[in-house]
Write an enzyme that holds these catalytic residues in place. Structure first.
Site, PDB file in Angstrom:
ATOM      1  N   CYS A  73     -49.696 -90.142  20.998  1.00  7.12           N
ATOM      2  CA  CYS A  73     -49.881 -91.400  20.658  1.00  7.12           C
ATOM      3  C   CYS A  73     -48.453 -91.935  19.889  1.00  7.12           C
ATOM      4  O   CYS A  73     -48.953 -92.922  19.246  1.00  7.12           O
ATOM      5  CB  CYS A  73     -50.816 -91.197  19.423  1.00  7.12           C
ATOM      6  SG  CYS A  73     -50.308 -90.069  18.114  1.00  7.12           S
ATOM      7  N   ASP A  90     -38.901 -45.987  35.129  1.00  4.00           N
ATOM      8  CA  ASP A  90     -37.718 -46.825  35.416  1.00  4.00           C
ATOM      9  C   ASP A  90     -36.764 -46.561  34.501  1.00  4.00           C
ATOM     10  O   ASP A  90     -36.758 -47.312  33.459  1.00  4.00           O
ATOM     11  CB  ASP A  90     -38.365 -48.257  35.188  1.00  4.00           C
ATOM     12  CG  ASP A  90     -37.572 -49.498  35.679  1.00  4.00           C
ATOM     13  OD1 ASP A  90     -36.613 -49.156  36.328  1.00  4.00           O
ATOM     14  OD2 ASP A  90     -37.879 -50.595  35.216  1.00  4.00           O
ATOM     15  N   CYS A 104     -47.813 -83.410  15.133  1.00  3.14           N
ATOM     16  CA  CYS A 104     -48.067 -84.854  15.321  1.00  3.14           C
ATOM     17  C   CYS A 104     -48.757 -85.191  14.077  1.00  3.14           C
ATOM     18  O   CYS A 104     -49.705 -84.760  13.500  1.00  3.14           O
ATOM     19  CB  CYS A 104     -48.858 -85.425  16.327  1.00  3.14           C
ATOM     20  SG  CYS A 104     -49.741 -86.834  16.254  1.00  3.14           S
ATOM     21  N   CYS A 120     -44.949 -88.151  19.136  1.00  2.00           N
ATOM     22  CA  CYS A 120     -45.895 -87.612  19.897  1.00  2.00           C
ATOM     23  C   CYS A 120     -46.064 -88.146  21.161  1.00  2.00           C
ATOM     24  O   CYS A 120     -46.037 -89.210  21.331  1.00  2.00           O
ATOM     25  CB  CYS A 120     -47.181 -87.612  19.065  1.00  2.00           C
ATOM     26  SG  CYS A 120     -48.717 -87.359  19.956  1.00  2.00           S
ATOM     27  N   GLU A 153     -46.255 -39.023  41.871  1.00  2.00           N
ATOM     28  CA  GLU A 153     -45.543 -38.834  40.526  1.00  2.00           C
ATOM     29  C   GLU A 153     -45.398 -40.598  40.290  1.00  2.00           C
ATOM     30  O   GLU A 153     -44.757 -41.160  41.016  1.00  2.00           O
ATOM     31  CB  GLU A 153     -44.286 -38.508  40.830  1.00  2.00           C
ATOM     32  CG  GLU A 153     -44.260 -37.191  41.510  1.00  2.00           C
ATOM     33  CD  GLU A 153     -43.087 -36.542  41.555  1.00  2.00           C
ATOM     34  OE1 GLU A 153     -42.003 -37.027  41.244  1.00  2.00           O
ATOM     35  OE2 GLU A 153     -42.796 -35.382  42.405  1.00  2.00           O
ATOM     36  N   CYS A 188     -54.515 -90.008  16.939  1.00  2.00           N
ATOM     37  CA  CYS A 188     -54.042 -89.446  18.123  1.00  2.00           C
ATOM     38  C   CYS A 188     -55.153 -88.997  19.201  1.00  2.00           C
ATOM     39  O   CYS A 188     -55.979 -88.173  18.905  1.00  2.00           O
ATOM     40  CB  CYS A 188     -53.051 -88.213  17.660  1.00  2.00           C
ATOM     41  SG  CYS A 188     -52.458 -87.254  19.079  1.00  2.00           S
ATOM     42  N   LYS A 219     -44.513 -49.516  45.251  1.00  2.00           N
ATOM     43  CA  LYS A 219     -44.023 -50.282  44.404  1.00  2.00           C
ATOM     44  C   LYS A 219     -45.200 -51.166  43.535  1.00  2.00           C
ATOM     45  O   LYS A 219     -46.356 -51.659  44.189  1.00  2.00           O
ATOM     46  CB  LYS A 219     -42.946 -51.393  44.622  1.00  2.00           C
ATOM     47  CG  LYS A 219     -41.621 -50.876  44.861  1.00  2.00           C
ATOM     48  CD  LYS A 219     -40.951 -50.065  43.896  1.00  2.00           C
ATOM     49  CE  LYS A 219     -39.533 -50.047  43.675  1.00  2.00           C
ATOM     50  NZ  LYS A 219     -38.832 -51.036  43.373  1.00  2.00           N
ATOM     51  N   TYR A 275     -37.905 -34.207  38.407  1.00  2.00           N
ATOM     52  CA  TYR A 275     -38.775 -34.617  39.408  1.00  2.00           C
ATOM     53  C   TYR A 275     -38.115 -33.895  40.681  1.00  2.00           C
ATOM     54  O   TYR A 275     -39.091 -33.727  41.560  1.00  2.00           O
ATOM     55  CB  TYR A 275     -38.875 -36.099  39.745  1.00  2.00           C
ATOM     56  CG  TYR A 275     -37.690 -36.817  40.098  1.00  2.00           C
ATOM     57  CD1 TYR A 275     -36.961 -36.660  41.347  1.00  2.00           C
ATOM     58  CD2 TYR A 275     -36.966 -37.909  39.024  1.00  2.00           C
ATOM     59  CE1 TYR A 275     -35.857 -37.266  41.486  1.00  2.00           C
ATOM     60  CE2 TYR A 275     -35.756 -38.552  39.403  1.00  2.00           C
ATOM     61  CZ  TYR A 275     -35.296 -38.099  40.548  1.00  2.00           C
ATOM     62  OH  TYR A 275     -34.042 -38.661  41.015  1.00  2.00           O
ATOM     63  N   LYS A 315     -43.394 -43.420  38.808  1.00  2.00           N
ATOM     64  CA  LYS A 315     -42.128 -43.750  39.259  1.00  2.00           C
ATOM     65  C   LYS A 315     -41.422 -44.192  37.983  1.00  2.00           C
ATOM     66  O   LYS A 315     -41.577 -45.430  37.660  1.00  2.00           O
ATOM     67  CB  LYS A 315     -41.670 -44.558  40.426  1.00  2.00           C
ATOM     68  CG  LYS A 315     -40.408 -44.699  40.958  1.00  2.00           C
ATOM     69  CD  LYS A 315     -40.310 -45.509  42.078  1.00  2.00           C
ATOM     70  CE  LYS A 315     -38.761 -45.518  42.589  1.00  2.00           C
ATOM     71  NZ  LYS A 315     -38.175 -46.529  41.450  1.00  2.00           N
TER      72      LYS A 315
END
Ligand code: D41
Length: 677
Positions: free
Chosen positions: A417, A123, A432, A414, A119, A438, A320, A231, A121
């Protein structure tokens, strides 16, 4: 009830049955048979009768799903049959140990196969529902397994939970156990609603489900999109009980409960492993969150013989999935600079195993995101990686904030640069302003320039570009054409031969086309297709450079933003001198003749479909575009012509339906040959 006319009573019962049936079809089977308006009409009729004869209104009336008076608090209930917990398995080995232990206890042979129910699972929140003579009389949370809270009124608002069991052959006393959850879609809608109302959004579907069940005002619970998968059964008083868990699930379905459709009965532990792989692959497509799989010995007699240890049954186990959220420490935030100067914050994390991989970096997107998260360097943060999605930081765990945690400051200069970083009003991205001055932008610009769809310089990969720039051998794309063998030899993994190969491909790239060159320049928002339209419309680089913004705006697919970027790019003298240097180095292309005959397909949209046998799709596209056509991915009323190569399917059908001209591959190649100068 003596004063209620017999006919009214009959009609009232019929309405209740009918509403319960439609509710079941809609919420449990997901297969409604009447429109909502008809359902509402039935409900109003029921409410009318209840208004006139209030003594009729019973707890199992479908009208009660909207909730009732608010409670002062929840009372406690003890579970007559304790709600057990589940042992966990994290590996195939844990699973085979589980199977082996069971067989040893049952004195079965190693090769015997146990029938297991697998099945998903969910949550969500585990609950217990008690039905007496088919009527829902109590709903309770699991609590610690022996004592939970009475949430009967809240549970009654959940449409996929029957207020009255279906059919007649149900036990006189039945306790159903299940998991209440909120679907992904329900969660998204709920959060959109919260945001619109200016409320705080929920963190995840599980929290939203738990919070909704904990409402003292069931009218609020009624507005939440809660659902339940059943379930198992707890208390069970009947003449006979089914002999397996799997049959029990079938009975629960018959009595009106929603049962997960991915539940399977399998033989032996190898089949359980296969189921795990299949469900893990399906996980991201499900509309609800699951955190693993529950395996249960199906045979109820065997379950009885196995019994339980402490509070967990020996006959069930939860395998799990790797967690999709984990906690780790934010070590640092670095700021990366892209080709267009965009400064992107990247979180450096203490490596953590999440969603099946080890994660050490996560993007923080932009300054707004950092502000929204309110995180500090040194914080413990929740990292989420779901499916193939890039890892995200969900939030900081404020209770764990260390002394000396440092707020994150978005840099004003920057990091590469030192030019200033600016954010245009209305844009989330900070950039920048250094342009090609740069280093980071230079590297990205060169990588783009060399890429396959641009200048296509074979052998000039990202690592090599980084190296060449870092070593100071090149400062711009133009410098590529000045490189000498001696400069290259001796660089990391660069011998005489590979150096010569690189220089050869740089030289070969000098012969290019105008569309490719325009694309290679890396003008913001000018992709491959825009490079092509600009070339078709202006014919030469000079014309594009000199084009006033009004003329650019006349070009199909060029909007104000792109036009602005183009003008800005060519207004920059650095860019112009790089272009000049490139031409002096020998980069050249054929200008496109602007006369009508050279662009016979101007203004037309073509579609390629199927697999061409005599040329590649890219080549066919190039040819069409160079004749001025636009090549689209789908057929519409605007399509002029489609080329249907072998294997053409739905696009061909659509073209036929729309009476669009269709060329076979042969006709298409004939057409191209005829068009050749
Ligand atoms: O989907 C689930 N979350 C789920 C939980 C499930 N499919 N089956 C479950 N079966 C059990 C036993 C075997 C003890 C009847 C469960 C849980 N228990 C459970 N949920 C929360 C604690 C235990």
């Amino acid at each position: 009830m003596l004063n209620i006319p017999e006919l009214v009573l009959k009609r009232y019962e019929r309405l209740k049955d009918e509403l319960n049936r439609h509710n079941y079809l809609y919420y449990v089977l997901d297969d409604p048979s009447i429109p909502d308006s008809e359902y509402d009409r039935l409900m109003r009729s029921l409410q009318d009768i209840e208004g006139e004869f209030p003594e009729l209104r019973s707890a199992d009336s479908p009208s009660q799903r909207v909730g009732g008076e608010a409670l002062k608090g929840f009372s406690q209930v003890s579970h007559n049959v304790p709600m057990l917990s589940l042992d966990n398995a994290f590996s195939d080995e844990d699973m085979s140990d589980f199977d082996r232990r069971i067989k040893e206890r049952l004195k079965l042979g190693g090769s015997d196969k146990i029938a297991y129910v697998c099945e998903p699972k969910l949550d969500g929140v585990a609950v217990s529902l008690v039905y007496e003579k088919g009527l829902l009389v109590r709903g309770a949370t699991r609590g610690d397994g022996s004592v939970g809270e009475d949430i009967t009124v809240n549970v009654r608002t959940i449409n996929s939970i029957p207020l009255k069991l279906r059919g007649t052959d149900f036990p006189e006393l039945l306790e159903v156990r299940g998991e209440i959850y909120i679907s992904q879609q329900g969660f998204d809608q709920l959060n959109q609603k919260a945001l619109r109302a200016g409320d705080k959004p929920f963190v995840n579907p599980r929290n939203a489900a738990a919070g909704s069940l904990r409402q003292l005002d069931s009218k609020i619970t009624a507005t939440r999109p809660l659902e339940m998968f059943a379930y198992s059964a707890g208390q069970y008083r009947a003449q006979a009980k089914p002999d397996s868990h799997f049959k029990m699930l079938g009975n629960l379905a018959d009595w009106g409960f929603k049962i997960n459709r991915h539940i399977q009965l399998v033989e032996g532990i190898a089949a359980c492993e296969k189921y795990y792989q299949q469900l893990a692959a399906l996980r991201d497509q499900l509309d609800y969150e699951i955190d693993g799989i529950v395996y249960k010995v199906s045979d109820l007699q065997l379950q009885g013989r196995l019994g339980f240890v402490a509070k967990a049954p020996r006959w069930a186990i939860a395998r799990k999935f790797p967690a999709q959220e984990e906690m780790t420490r934010l070590l640092d935030v670095e700021f990366q600079v892209g080709r267009t100067g965009a400064v992107t914050p990247v979180a450096r994390l203490e490596p953590v195993f999440v969603g099946g991989v080890t994660v050490a970096n996560a993007t923080l997107h932009n300054a707004d995101e950092i502000a929204r998260l309110g995180i500090c360097v040194g914080d413990m943060v929740i990292v989420r990686r779901a499916g193939d999605v890039i890892p995200q930081i969900v939030k900081a765990v404020l209770e764990k904030r260390p002394v000396g945690a440092v707020p994150i400051e978005f840099p004003e200069r920057c990091p590469v640069c030192q030019s200033s970083v600016k954010r245009t009003a209305g844009e989330v991205v900070a950039r920048c302003t250094g342009g090609l001055f740069c280093g980071a932008q230079t590297k990205q610009a060169i990588k783009h320039f060399a890429s396959r769809k641009a200048m296509d310089i074979d052998g000039l990969g990202d690592k090599l570009v980084d190296l060449l720039v870092d070593q100071g051998l090149i400062y711009s794309v133009a410098d590529l054409f000045e490189l000498q063998t001696e400069q290259l030899v001796g660089l990391e993994r660069m011998a005489q031969k590979s150096a010569q190969n690189l220089l050869n491909s740089i030289a070969a790239s000098k012969q290019t086309s105008l569309p490719k060159f325009l694309f290679a320049l890396g003008i913001r928002e000018v992709g491959e297709a825009t490079g092509q339209t600009l070339a078709n419309n202006f014919g030469s680089l000079e014309s594009v450079i000199c084009a006033p913004i009004e003329e650019l705006l006349e070009v199909e697919d060029v909007g104000p933003v792109v036009a602005r970027h183009i003008v800005d790019f060519f207004n920059n003298p650095d860019n112009l001198s790089i272009i000049q240097a490139l031409r002096q180095a020998g980069v050249h292309w054929q200008n496109i003749d602007q006369t009508v005959q050279s662009l016979p397909l101007k203004g037309q949209t073509w579609v390629l479909t199927g697999t061409l046998e005599t040329m590649s799709r890219a080549e066919a596209k190039d040819r069409l575009q160079s004749m001025g056509a636009k090549v689209a991915g789908s057929v519409s009323a605007k399509t002029h012509c489609i080329v249907a190569a072998p294997g053409a399917g739905s696009k061909l059908k659509k073209a036929q339906a729309l009476a669009i001209e269709i060329l076979t591959e042969q006709q298409f190649t004939d057409f191209l040959n005829k068009e050749l100068p």
